[in-house]
Design an enzyme around this catalytic site. Sequence first.
Site, PDB file in Angstrom:
ATOM      1  CG  ASP A  78      -1.841   1.195   1.302  1.00 13.37           C
ATOM      2  OD1 ASP A  78      -1.710   2.111   0.464  1.00 13.37           O
ATOM      3  OD2 ASP A  78      -2.693   1.235   2.210  1.00 13.37           O
ATOM      4  CE1 TYR A 170      -2.228   9.848 -13.457  1.00 11.29           C
ATOM      5  CE2 TYR A 170      -1.555  11.338 -15.219  1.00 11.29           C
ATOM      6  CZ  TYR A 170      -1.533  10.087 -14.631  1.00 11.29           C
ATOM      7  OH  TYR A 170      -0.815   9.071 -15.225  1.00 11.29           O
TER       8      TYR A 170
END
Length: 263
Positions: A78, A170
Amino acid sequence: MPPHTPQLSGNGTRPDGRLRGRGALVIGGASGIGATGARRLAAEGAAVVVADLDETGAARVAKEITAEGGTALHRRIDVTDPDSVARVVSEAAALHGGLRIAVNSAGVNGPLSPLAELPPADFDTVLRVNLYGVFHAMRCQLPAMTATGGVIINLASIAAHAGFRGHAAYAAAKQGVLALTRTAAREYADHGIRVLSVSPGVVDTPMVSALPPGATDDLLAAVPLRRTAQPSEVAAFIAFLASDDASYLTGSDHVVDGGYLAK
């Protein structure tokens, strides 16, 4: 005449052994560029740890590599959890004579939204994965490579070089990846560590396929080669950067975009 897409045999790899004996960690290796990159590194001789939040997908890629005669295992990671990243990097560094290659390709698109309408929580989610994830990874990978030297390759994007509607989070994250890459390259060159980034254009991956219909139409219309890239084309360049053939490259970003930015 339709655009020509190079046809590659098998999984698009060339088993010439130039990475033989090197341990590699591919974060975000369950699908897309990460998965194809892991296969390519393995085919060129690297022993690969395929790490992803999608543990099932990572296991599938590692199994495919071993079925083709390569060396691979998988780990769940993760990238938003520093402890998870530290654990996987430590395990990878303990295998195969040390960590010599790291590819940081984990990423998410996030929702497409004009900046003023983008919820702060969504902005934060994209940065936590795409930017903080690279930071957490490099923070562990760099010390792991100081004894042996190595190469870190971060996946950025052409969104870091040009504005795209709806991609504020992004683009901000990928621009940050370029900054981390340049800074680490200067800080760790004396340790024999090269740090590079790759900025793909539109690539035929599940992440791109998940975008709303028509989301990439305008971008593709401006690509001189008139097509999307195949993951194998980006993976081939990643393998080159990881090899001694690219030994004088560090701190640089490498655009693989079919000519989109050549304006």
